[in-house]
Design a protein around this motif. Structure first.
Motif, short mmCIF file in Angstrom:
data_model
loop_
_atom_site.label_atom_id
_atom_site.label_comp_id
_atom_site.label_asym_id
_atom_site.label_seq_id
_atom_site.Cartn_x
_atom_site.Cartn_y
_atom_site.Cartn_z
N ARG A 1 -7.56 31.13 -45.12
CA ARG A 1 -8.87 30.96 -44.94
C ARG A 1 -9.82 31.52 -43.86
O ARG A 1 -11.46 31.89 -43.42
CB ARG A 1 -9.41 29.15 -44.43
N ASN A 2 -8.82 32.12 -42.95
CA ASN A 2 -9.02 32.55 -41.49
C ASN A 2 -8.99 33.99 -41.95
O ASN A 2 -7.89 34.96 -41.91
CB ASN A 2 -8.29 32.80 -40.73
N VAL B 1 4.04 30.93 -44.71
CA VAL B 1 2.26 31.45 -44.53
C VAL B 1 1.93 30.04 -45.70
O VAL B 1 2.86 29.19 -46.48
CB VAL B 1 2.31 32.69 -45.61
N LYS B 2 1.43 29.41 -45.28
CA LYS B 2 0.36 28.14 -45.85
C LYS B 2 -0.87 28.97 -46.87
O LYS B 2 -1.21 30.04 -46.39
CB LYS B 2 -0.61 27.29 -44.73
N ASP B 3 -1.53 27.62 -47.40
CA ASP B 3 -2.45 28.15 -47.95
C ASP B 3 -3.57 27.98 -47.27
O ASP B 3 -4.99 29.04 -46.81
CB ASP B 3 -3.03 26.83 -49.21
N ARG C 1 -5.73 36.71 -42.19
CA ARG C 1 -5.27 38.21 -43.10
C ARG C 1 -5.48 39.48 -42.84
O ARG C 1 -5.02 40.19 -43.64
CB ARG C 1 -6.73 37.53 -44.39
N GLU C 2 -6.08 39.94 -42.30
CA GLU C 2 -6.48 41.44 -41.88
C GLU C 2 -5.29 41.48 -41.40
O GLU C 2 -4.45 42.92 -41.18
CB GLU C 2 -7.31 41.65 -40.84
N GLN C 3 -4.81 40.38 -40.12
CA GLN C 3 -3.78 40.59 -39.06
C GLN C 3 -2.68 41.22 -40.36
O GLN C 3 -1.66 41.93 -39.96
CB GLN C 3 -3.61 40.04 -37.93
N LEU C 4 -2.66 40.27 -41.36
CA LEU C 4 -1.63 40.23 -42.04
C LEU C 4 -1.07 41.77 -43.18
O LEU C 4 0.14 41.80 -42.59
CB LEU C 4 -1.35 39.06 -43.62
N SER D 1 -4.05 22.26 -56.92
CA SER D 1 -3.60 23.60 -57.63
C SER D 1 -5.64 24.04 -56.58
O SER D 1 -6.05 24.98 -56.98
CB SER D 1 -3.76 24.28 -58.19
N SER D 2 -5.80 23.25 -55.84
CA SER D 2 -7.62 23.50 -55.31
C SER D 2 -7.29 24.59 -54.73
O SER D 2 -8.39 24.62 -53.60
CB SER D 2 -8.28 22.12 -55.56
N GLY D 3 -6.31 24.59 -53.94
CA GLY D 3 -6.54 26.00 -52.51
C GLY D 3 -6.33 27.45 -53.30
O GLY D 3 -6.78 27.80 -54.76
N ILE D 4 -6.29 28.29 -52.12
CA ILE D 4 -6.64 30.01 -52.39
C ILE D 4 -5.50 30.34 -53.17
O ILE D 4 -5.49 30.88 -54.41
CB ILE D 4 -6.28 30.06 -51.06
#
Length: 740
Positions: A150-151, A144-146, A155-158, A190-193
């Motif tokens: 954002r989608n 997975v990527k950061d 996230r729901e499918q994961l 470290s700016s991402g999720i």
């Protein structure tokens, strides 16, 4: 003066009771309960060795732990690091194999981290698949990527995919896909999720609603400073308000990204969202299983940690130092004032008996609900009259001869030079005890009588009773001494730190199971006084009085089966194998509910179930029976299978009795008397801190004298040694005189 009676409706009482009622007040690991789904994150330093190669042994042990959890019904998600480091090692090797002489003359370019990630991920997942397959476990791979997170649809499918895999007992294995990460500097950005696999693990734990997140590192947990610093302490429970400003982070791990700083950030984030987070060592082969069994492992982060203990709570050293300072003020009191203090303690215990009993009943009910063994519950319960008996023994102590500064020997070294050997307190005592509630009162009163400081750690099953007893006793201590004279250790996590304080604590006395005593002996440089087992014997000789034998054996087993001085093995002279005495004696024990087991000879002759071991402390209505040839064989049996606690012979033969009394090498040896007499109060010591089977300092029931040592006081009139030329030594014994 009227004894102080605590008001059960007062705020001070409720503060004590609420602390005792919280399982976390004594056992933070108790919050790791009802865990069904957990996320395990394994760091690069655990996955790889120092040379960059895979640590196959550690990974194999990890997979075996996860297999065990999987088979027990736990749902496990694994987040793994190590792909970049592994890929770099492989690419460096490949580059070295293919390098030319011309290439060696050119500057070497650092390998691209994304390429390393792509190569390493393939090798890492292949190994996981092989290891899990060998254990008959199915795993799945997820890169997975950061930006994926954002989608909302992703996230729901994961979440749905992971839940369906867990339902099929599949272990999903996640890793950040560094090979295609869009961040330009993934090691610093470290700016991402999420920004590394630590924060990814925290995010996944929240997405799949995990009950626990375990992070496996190359250290035991979070330390107050760099782990290599000998002054750094392992933090068992992280409290942000207390530890955030205190911790000094060292260099990050040899591999990986953010080091311990990133792990703490991820832990605080996950814990604040309601997911308990534990950082512990991945080098141990069973830390995850130990954690789920409720054992204190690593550092725990929890959203309610600030409620479990005071942010301003003193540490172990401060507690021990405070006890020593108070003990010196206690020693400075007059003998009559110390006597009065003990009488005040006795009065306070009797005045608050109903309060103590109520808290004890709550402890017993909780112990039964938690499924504790009957023997432990029996020791835990305060029987009617126990508080009155405790108060009586304290008053006996108060009326005993003053033990401090008692002169044992006076010697005239030379004219006008007088040497005195006097008694004095040991200093600070640490007592660790299980279940027995009267132990706290006895030990506290003995400490006061002998002028010692005291630290107490009782079992978590008695936390309510211990808290109220401690409050009542310390409330009777005058301000001129200070209530920190007797400290109650709140958590078992403090014990390892206390056991390191050999410069502050002078003696440790463990009262409890064999495992407790052995563990403490192996964990400290401080002298330890106590016994590991209470395997007590009663030997019935062929000349024993039948009625006396039946009476003694019944009392030694039935009076208090959970006590350490109860009979655990009945030895019988072989000539009595078909005697009516033995038949009546065994029948009497059975009627009392005693389960009988046989040694090699008795199991065959008496048709008894075979005892698992001849060194067995049942602490319940059970005992071992065995035949011996004679008194010499009985002595040999006791030396081989006993615990040097208390052993008894029942005989009318004086010569046989004397042989037994002088040859059995135990702390207490009796003739025609129950083993139950081995007790400080029954010996007239007033009280005891325990029974010692040691051969140094004190042996048997340890009362006042066992908590004292000696010092030398020399009174002169200007004498000097001067090469021993100016002194004429007389070394004359002088009569003792009472110290004022």
């Amino acid at each position: 003066m009227t004894a102080q009676k605590l008001d059960p409706h007062s705020p001070i009482f409720h503060s004590v009771r609420n602390q005792a009622l919280s399982p976390m007040a004594t056992d933070p690991a108790a919050c790791i309960k009802n865990v069904k789904r957990l996320v395990v994150k394994v760091g690069t330093a655990v996955v790889t060795r120092h040379d960059g190669r895979l640590a196959v042994g550690r990974l194999g042990a990890l997979c075996e732990q996860l297999k065990e959890l999987n088979s027990q019904g736990y749902e496990v998600v694994l987040v793994t690091s190590g792909a970049v480091g592994l890929g770099r090692q492989r690419l460096r090797y490949r580059k070295l194999v293919n390098i030319s002489l011309a290439d060696l003359q050119n500057p070497q370019v650092e390998l691209d981290g994304k390429g390393c990630a792509a190569v390493g991920q393939n090798s890492l997942m292949a190994l996981y698949d092989t290891l899990f397959s060998q254990l008959d476990v199915t795993s799945s791979q997820h890169l997975v990527k950061d930006s994926d997170f954002r989608n909302d649809s992703f996230r729901e499918q994961l979440s749905e995919t992971v839940k369906s895999l867990l339902a099929l007992k599949v272990i999903p294995v996640f890793n950040e896909n560094d090979a295609v990460s869009t961040r330009r500097t993934p090691y610093e950005d470290s700016s991402g999720i999420f920004w590394d696999n630590d924060s990814l693990a925290g995010l996944l734990a929240m997405e799949v609603k995990a009950d626990l997140l375990v992070l496996l590192s190359d250290v035991e947990g979070l330390y107050s400073g760099p782990p290599s610093d000998p002054n750094s302490k392992l933090i068992h429970t992280y409290i942000k308000e207390k530890h955030q400003a205190e911790i000094t982070f060292g260099d990050k791990s040899r591999l990986g990204r953010g080091g311990m700083t990133a792990k703490v950030d991820a832990a605080v984030c996950a814990a604040s969202s309601g997911i308990p987070f534990v950082i512990t060592s991945g080098y141990a082969t069973d830390n995850i299983i130990k954690l789920l069994q409720g054992k204190p492992v690593g550092t725990l982060f929890h959203k309610d940690a600030h409620l479990w203990t005071s942010v301003n709570e003193v540490d172990a050293r401060e507690m021990a130092v405070a006890a020593r300072e108070c003990s010196r003020r206690l020693q400075a009191m007059s003998s009559e004032d110390r006597r009065k203090l003990l009488l005040d303690v006795a009065d306070a215990l009797e005045a608050n008996e109903s309060l103590i009993m109520a808290e004890n009943e709550a402890d017993v009910a909780a112990a039964k609900a938690d499924g504790y063994e009957k023997a432990l519950i029996s020791r835990l319960a305060l029987k009617p009259g126990k508080i009155a008996g405790l108060a009586k023994s304290i008053r006996v102590l108060a009326d005993m001869e003053e033990p401090i500064s008692r002169i044992a020997k006076r010697t005239e070294l030379a004219d006008g030079l007088i040497l005195e050997k006097t008694s004095c307190p040991l200093g600070v005592l640490l007592i660790v005890f299980e279940s027995r509630l009267d132990a706290l009162g006895q030990i506290a009163s003995l400490a006061i009588r002998t002028g010692n400081g005291l630290l107490l750690k009782g079992g978590k099953e008695a936390r309510r009773s211990n808290a109220i007893l401690h409050k009542i006793i310390t409330s009777a201590i005058p301000d001129s001494v200070g209530d920190k004279l007797i400290g109650l250790v709140a958590s078992r996590e403090d014990i390892p730190d206390l056991l390191k304080l050999d410069d502050v604590i002078d003696l440790v006395i463990p009262r409890g199971s064999n495992s407790l005593v052995s563990q403490i002996k192996n964990s400290t440089k401080i002298p330890v006084l106590g016994h590991a087992d209470g395997v007590c014997h009663v030997y019935i000789d062929k000349s024993a009085n039948p009625d006396m034998a039946k009476k003694i054996v019944r009392d030694a087993k039935i009076d208090y089966p959970a006590a350490c001085n109860t009979m655990e093995t009945l030895l019988v002279h072989q000539d009595l194998s078909n005697n009516d005495l033995l038949k009546e004696l065994l029948a009497k024990l059975r009627r009392e509910g005693v389960t009988l087991y046989g040694g090699p000879r008795a199991s065959s002759l008496l048709n008894l179930p075979r005892a698992q071991s001849l060194h067995r402390e049942y602490s319940s209505l059970a005992c071992t029976v065995e035949f011996v040839d004679d008194v010499r064989a009985a002595i040999d049996h006791i030396h081989q299978h006993g615990s040097s606690h208390t052993d008894c012979i029942v005989t009318e033969d004086h010569e046989v009795a004397e042989m037994f009394l002088h040859r059995v090498d135990s702390a207490a040896v009796f003739h025609n008397a129950s083993t139950r007499f081995c007790d400080g109060a029954r010996f007239g010591l007033g009280a005891e801190v325990g029974v010692s089977t040691s051969r140094v300092h004190a042996r048997g029931p340890v009362g006042v004298e066992g908590l004292l040592t000696t010092r030398w006081i020399l009174r002169g009139s200007g004498q000097v040694v001067d090469g021993d030329q100016g002194v004429t030594y007389s070394h004359k014994d002088l009569p003792l005189q009472t110290q004022i």
